[in-house]
Enzyme design. Structure first.
Site, PDB file in Angstrom:
ATOM      1  N   TYR A  12       0.831  -1.201   0.000  1.00  0.00           N
ATOM      2  CA  TYR A  12       0.000   0.000   0.000  1.00  0.00           C
ATOM      3  C   TYR A  12       0.865   1.251   0.000  1.00  0.00           C
ATOM      4  O   TYR A  12       2.088   1.184   0.205  1.00  0.00           O
ATOM      5  CB  TYR A  12      -0.945   0.003   1.210  1.00  0.00           C
ATOM      6  CG  TYR A  12      -0.266   0.333   2.531  1.00  0.00           C
ATOM      7  CD1 TYR A  12       0.524  -0.607   3.186  1.00  0.00           C
ATOM      8  CD2 TYR A  12      -0.397   1.596   3.110  1.00  0.00           C
ATOM      9  CE1 TYR A  12       1.157  -0.295   4.381  1.00  0.00           C
ATOM     10  CE2 TYR A  12       0.234   1.910   4.305  1.00  0.00           C
ATOM     11  CZ  TYR A  12       1.003   0.966   4.937  1.00  0.00           C
ATOM     12  OH  TYR A  12       1.641   1.280   6.103  1.00  0.00           O
TER      13      TYR A  12
ATOM     14  N   ARG B 101       8.027   3.977  -4.875  1.00  0.00           N
ATOM     15  CA  ARG B 101       8.120   3.005  -3.776  1.00  0.00           C
ATOM     16  C   ARG B 101       7.104   1.871  -3.952  1.00  0.00           C
ATOM     17  O   ARG B 101       7.393   0.712  -3.647  1.00  0.00           O
ATOM     18  CB  ARG B 101       7.938   3.693  -2.421  1.00  0.00           C
ATOM     19  CG  ARG B 101       8.220   2.750  -1.258  1.00  0.00           C
ATOM     20  CD  ARG B 101       8.226   3.452   0.073  1.00  0.00           C
ATOM     21  NE  ARG B 101       6.942   4.061   0.361  1.00  0.00           N
ATOM     22  CZ  ARG B 101       6.752   4.975   1.321  1.00  0.00           C
ATOM     23  NH1 ARG B 101       7.768   5.373   2.075  1.00  0.00           N
ATOM     24  NH2 ARG B 101       5.554   5.481   1.528  1.00  0.00           N
TER      25      ARG B 101
ATOM     26  N   ARG C  93      -8.229 -20.034  -0.936  1.00  0.00           N
ATOM     27  CA  ARG C  93      -7.121 -19.857   0.000  1.00  0.00           C
ATOM     28  C   ARG C  93      -6.064 -20.944  -0.149  1.00  0.00           C
ATOM     29  O   ARG C  93      -6.352 -22.135   0.014  1.00  0.00           O
ATOM     30  CB  ARG C  93      -7.642 -19.837   1.444  1.00  0.00           C
ATOM     31  CG  ARG C  93      -6.553 -19.475   2.452  1.00  0.00           C
ATOM     32  CD  ARG C  93      -7.084 -19.395   3.878  1.00  0.00           C
ATOM     33  NE  ARG C  93      -6.004 -19.005   4.787  1.00  0.00           N
ATOM     34  CZ  ARG C  93      -5.075 -19.840   5.255  1.00  0.00           C
ATOM     35  NH1 ARG C  93      -5.110 -21.127   4.911  1.00  0.00           N
ATOM     36  NH2 ARG C  93      -4.113 -19.403   6.061  1.00  0.00           N
TER      37      ARG C  93
ATOM     38  N   HIS D  40      -1.515 -20.928   0.310  1.00  0.00           N
ATOM     39  CA  HIS D  40      -0.344 -20.057   0.487  1.00  0.00           C
ATOM     40  C   HIS D  40       0.379 -19.775  -0.827  1.00  0.00           C
ATOM     41  O   HIS D  40       0.891 -18.687  -1.048  1.00  0.00           O
ATOM     42  CB  HIS D  40       0.643 -20.670   1.485  1.00  0.00           C
ATOM     43  CG  HIS D  40       0.190 -20.584   2.908  1.00  0.00           C
ATOM     44  ND1 HIS D  40      -0.914 -21.244   3.381  1.00  0.00           N
ATOM     45  CD2 HIS D  40       0.701 -19.899   3.965  1.00  0.00           C
ATOM     46  CE1 HIS D  40      -1.073 -20.978   4.662  1.00  0.00           C
ATOM     47  NE2 HIS D  40      -0.102 -20.162   5.050  1.00  0.00           N
TER      48      HIS D  40
ATOM     49  N   LYS E 151       6.488  -1.821   1.798  1.00  0.00           N
ATOM     50  CA  LYS E 151       5.317  -1.257   2.467  1.00  0.00           C
ATOM     51  C   LYS E 151       4.188  -2.275   2.370  1.00  0.00           C
ATOM     52  O   LYS E 151       3.271  -2.163   1.540  1.00  0.00           O
ATOM     53  CB  LYS E 151       4.935   0.098   1.856  1.00  0.00           C
ATOM     54  CG  LYS E 151       4.153   0.963   2.835  1.00  0.00           C
ATOM     55  CD  LYS E 151       4.269   2.422   2.512  1.00  0.00           C
ATOM     56  CE  LYS E 151       3.351   3.304   3.325  1.00  0.00           C
ATOM     57  NZ  LYS E 151       3.493   3.236   4.765  1.00  0.00           N
TER      58      LYS E 151
ATOM     59  N   GLU F   6      12.896   2.682  13.739  1.00  0.00           N
ATOM     60  CA  GLU F   6      11.958   3.719  13.306  1.00  0.00           C
ATOM     61  C   GLU F   6      10.782   3.699  14.265  1.00  0.00           C
ATOM     62  O   GLU F   6      10.874   3.096  15.329  1.00  0.00           O
ATOM     63  CB  GLU F   6      11.529   3.492  11.850  1.00  0.00           C
ATOM     64  CG  GLU F   6      10.844   2.160  11.610  1.00  0.00           C
ATOM     65  CD  GLU F   6      10.402   1.954  10.165  1.00  0.00           C
ATOM     66  OE1 GLU F   6      10.164   2.932   9.444  1.00  0.00           O
ATOM     67  OE2 GLU F   6      10.283   0.777   9.762  1.00  0.00           O
TER      68      GLU F   6
ATOM     69  N   LEU G 138      11.326   1.344   6.780  1.00  0.00           N
ATOM     70  CA  LEU G 138      10.678   1.845   5.570  1.00  0.00           C
ATOM     71  C   LEU G 138      11.418   3.106   5.123  1.00  0.00           C
ATOM     72  O   LEU G 138      11.707   3.977   5.953  1.00  0.00           O
ATOM     73  CB  LEU G 138       9.209   2.184   5.846  1.00  0.00           C
ATOM     74  CG  LEU G 138       8.467   2.548   4.570  1.00  0.00           C
ATOM     75  CD1 LEU G 138       8.114   1.299   3.765  1.00  0.00           C
ATOM     76  CD2 LEU G 138       7.216   3.341   4.856  1.00  0.00           C
TER      77      LEU G 138
HETATM   78  N1  PDD Z   1       3.204   5.371   7.348  1.00  0.00           N
HETATM   79  N2  PDD Z   1       7.880   4.024   8.684  1.00  0.00           N
HETATM   80  C1  PDD Z   1       6.726   3.336   8.752  1.00  0.00           C
HETATM   81  C2  PDD Z   1       6.708   2.029   9.465  1.00  0.00           C
HETATM   82  C3  PDD Z   1       5.560   3.860   8.157  1.00  0.00           C
HETATM   83  O1  PDD Z   1       4.408   3.174   8.199  1.00  0.00           O
HETATM   84  C4  PDD Z   1       5.618   5.126   7.507  1.00  0.00           C
HETATM   85  C5  PDD Z   1       4.426   5.739   6.841  1.00  0.00           C
HETATM   86  C6  PDD Z   1       6.854   5.806   7.475  1.00  0.00           C
HETATM   87  C7  PDD Z   1       7.016   7.140   6.779  1.00  0.00           C
HETATM   88  O2  PDD Z   1       6.892   7.007   5.382  1.00  0.00           O
HETATM   89  P1  PDD Z   1       6.434   8.243   4.478  1.00  0.00           P
HETATM   90  O3  PDD Z   1       7.339   9.362   4.835  1.00  0.00           O
HETATM   91  O4  PDD Z   1       6.636   7.753   3.093  1.00  0.00           O
HETATM   92  O5  PDD Z   1       5.002   8.531   4.787  1.00  0.00           O
HETATM   93  C8  PDD Z   1       7.965   5.222   8.070  1.00  0.00           C
HETATM   94  C9  PDD Z   1       1.996   5.757   6.650  1.00  0.00           C
HETATM   95  C10 PDD Z   1       1.743   7.216   6.724  1.00  0.00           C
HETATM   96  C11 PDD Z   1       0.849   4.897   7.142  1.00  0.00           C
HETATM   97  O6  PDD Z   1       1.036   3.676   7.217  1.00  0.00           O
HETATM   98  O7  PDD Z   1      -0.243   5.418   7.416  1.00  0.00           O
END
Ligand code: PDD
Length: 287
Positions: A35, A54, A103, A105, A149, A181, A205
């Site tokens: 996503y 990304r 379903r 895997h 992501k 993070e 991320l």
């Molecule tokens: N989250 N790290 C993680 C684990 C994240 O889920 C996000 C973003 C970021 C920052 O990424 P960016 O700068 O590209 O938004 C870092 C989004 C906003 C979410 O899951 O809602």
């Protein structure tokens, strides 16, 4: 938060009430998908190209074939805002899964990815941006591929919930005391005029706003050091801040109940916030 009625479903537009998936859907059953969350200011996307790049990196990493090119999805996302006459501050959520199939895997054969995107209002968090927020720290129990992501967000969800239950805004993840993070944002420490953050390895991320923070730091001649930092370093930090598309660049003024620095948003963070507002063409600013 107001969700606009027209949504993208595959590569067509429809009313959100028409969006239906069978219960055998790989995103629902396996979290088998990816996503993006893209920020919007005054009806215009911020860092759209970076998010699309990304999305394609994530797709490649999980061997997911997307049914569009980068240009096609860019145009569809722009059209999504037009069709909804979206002119305010908001965000678009875009999701792509490995589709609907019985379903199993193992990847299904000849099954199209399920795509949807919708847009909603999201006002800027002026109070938090100005005064800063508090955070808790938690062990980072996620897998080795956090640069993807992916829809698998259970550790992030649980950590964020714990933050909320402790009256905090975010949870800072660490592995054996080394900060990676946050549950939904990147995190940075400022010490002696330098910004320190975890390197952009597969352990975090690679945030789109993080890329901008690096650029802003270069513009401001502030060293951006990707050598990471520890929980101990936080106790002697001058400033701490986080970044994400929904939170922007936000000061963290307290961690696990202890003030960071003097307990107020710091100069470096505030300078970066100014850069962000300029870069995103934010017209009204109260920060
Ligand atoms: N989250 N790290 C993680 C684990 C994240 O889920 C996000 C973003 C970021 C920052 O990424 P960016 O700068 O590209 O938004 C870092 C989004 C906003 C979410 O899951 O809602």
């Amino acid at each position: 938060m107001f969700v606009y009625p027209i949504v993208l479903s595959q590569t067509k537009f429809t009313h959100r009430d028409n969006l239906r998936y069978p219960f055998e859907e790989r995103g629902l059953q396996f979290g088998d998908g990816i996503y993006e969350v893209i920020r919007i200011y005054n009806g215009t996307y911020y860092l759209l190209e970076e998010h699309i790049d990304r999305l394609f990196r994530s797709a490649k990493a999980i061997k997911l074939e997307l049914p569009f090119t980068k240009d096609e999805i860019t145009n569809l996302l722009l059209e999504l805002l037009k069709r909804n006459k979206m002119t305010s501050d908001g965000k678009t959520y875009l999701q792509a899964t490995r589709g609907s199939a019985p379903r199993d895997h193992v990847f299904p054969v000849n099954v199209e990815s399920n795509i949807y995107a919708y847009t909603q209002d999201l006002p800027r968090k002026h109070d938090n941006l100005e005064k800063g927020v508090s955070a808790i720290t938690r062990h980072d129990s996620r897998w080795d591929y956090c640069y993807i992501k992916s829809l698998n967000l259970l550790p992030n969800v649980l950590a964020k919930q714990e933050a909320k239950e402790n009256g905090c805004y975010e949870a800072i993840f660490h592995k054996d005391g080394q900060v990676t993070e946050c549950s939904s944002s990147n995190v940075y420490l400022v010490k002696d005029g330098k910004i320190h953050t975890h390197p952009a390895t597969s352990g975090i991320l690679h945030g789109c706003v993080r890329m901008q923070v690096e650029k802003f730091a270069a513009d401001l001649s502030i060293p951006f050091v990707e050598n990471g930092f520890s929980l101990d370093d936080i106790t002697t930090a001058d400033e701490l801040f986080l970044s994400s598309s929904t939170s922007e660049i936000m000061p963290i003024v307290s961690v696990d109940g202890t003030s960071v620095g003097n307990g107020k948003p710091g100069d470096v963070t505030q300078k970066l916030q100014e850069c962000y507002e300029k870069d995103a063409n934010i017209i009204t600013h109260t920060v």
